[in-house]
Enzyme design. Structure first.
Site, PDB file in Angstrom:
ATOM      1  CE  LYS A  99      -4.023   3.780  -2.525  1.00  0.00           C
ATOM      2  NZ  LYS A  99      -2.870   2.857  -2.208  1.00  0.00           N
ATOM      3  CD  GLN A 155       0.243   0.734  -2.771  1.00  0.00           C
ATOM      4  OE1 GLN A 155      -0.587   1.771  -2.785  1.00  0.00           O
ATOM      5  NE2 GLN A 155      -0.341  -0.398  -2.696  1.00  0.00           N
ATOM      6  CG  ASP A 172      -2.696   2.715   3.971  1.00  0.00           C
ATOM      7  OD1 ASP A 172      -3.881   2.926   3.472  1.00  0.00           O
ATOM      8  OD2 ASP A 172      -1.779   2.594   3.436  1.00  0.00           O
TER       9      ASP A 172
END
Length: 289
Positions: free
Chosen positions: A53, A97, A120
């Site tokens: 990322k 995450q 997300d």
């Protein structure tokens, strides 16, 4: 023989478009979109994803920051970190995450993220908007899968039978809903489904996301089906492979995604796109005030 849908090529097109937009912002001297990733602990897969990322952000010139914490961080402290990012006007996207350590309630942390910065697409508000077909952030992998289907001319799925293997909140359920929103007739299969091969062999579009190396064989597939493989596994030789037995299945398909270079690159491209969309909406609101 099936045509291979290379997700890395579709992802490159998305990133090239975003880079043009960001270059324009730089020339105009405007603030750039910013993504902040929160990483707890040293999970090898998580560190690898986060590195990917960061690299993607650098490639297109997007601002990004990584906040790393020890596995022992208290839940209250992590919630405080999220709240500070919610309040920070320079931050457009917040990504925590997963997985988180066992002593931290994942759903509590995800629900603490401002839905307008939830790039997300995991916040209940954005999940609800997906169900109601309202404007919100789509979960990155399902959004990427839809973009891959669009890249082969499958935008309207009216009359198509779609089967999704897997019912996770991250891929299975949201991708099933997205396919439904595109007018496909959708069936979800999972570990308790009986006679699974009979169901999958009727699918015009088969999406597999279960984390089981080369589970899907040729007899599971209808001749001419489109197969999207979301799985990323290591086989007994430590080689990367998907949930679909590619060598066996590919000759029966009309289109199929490989592993690697399939769905994975699209997930990161959609994350960048969601961050750009968040920036665009938030800057628009500021101008209206």
């Amino acid at each position: 023989m099936g045509k291979i849908i290379y997700g890395n090529e579709v992802a490159k097109t998305v990133k090239d478009d975003l880079k043009k937009d960001l270059d324009r912002l730089k020339k105009e001297g405007k603030r750039l979109p910013k993504l902040v990733v929160v990483l707890v602990g040293n999970n090898v897969a998580s560190v690898s994803y986060v590195t990917g990322k960061e690299k993607a952000c650098r490639e297109i010139g997007m601002e990004n920051e990584l906040l790393r914490f020890e596995e022992s961080i208290r839940e209250e402290k992590l919630l405080e970190v999220v709240e500070n990012l919610n309040k920070d006007d320079s931050v457009d996207g917040i990504l925590v995450q997963l997985p988180l350590p066992k002593h931290i309630d994942e759903s509590k942390v995800l629900q603490a993220i401002d839905p307008e910065k939830d790039v997300d697409g995991f916040h209940p508000v954005n999940v609800g908007k997906l169900l109601l077909q309202e404007d919100g952030f789509l979960s990155c992998t399902p959004k990427g899968i839809l973009r891959l289907l669009e890249s082969i001319g499958m935008s309207d799925l009216s009359g198509k039978k779609a089967v999704v293997i897997g019912r996770s909140n991250i891929v299975g359920k949201p991708v099933a809903q997205l396919l439904l929103n595109k007018h496909a007739t959708v069936t979800i299969c999972h570990s308790r489904t009986e006679h699974i091969e009979e169901i999958t062999s009727q699918a015009d579009i088969l999406i597999v996301s279960v984390g089981s190396p080369r589970l899907v064989k040729a007899n599971w597939i209808k001749e001419g089906a489109i197969v999207i493989d979301v799985g990323i596994n290591r086989d007994e030789h430590n080689k990367l492979c998907g949930d679909v037995d590619f060598q066996e299945v590919e000759p029966k398909t009309s289109y199929i995604t490989p592993v690697p270079k399939g769905v994975g690159p699209m997930t990161i491209a959609m994350l960048l796109e969601n961050t750009w969309e968040s920036y665009y909406k938030r800057e628009g609101k500021k101008q209206e005030m």
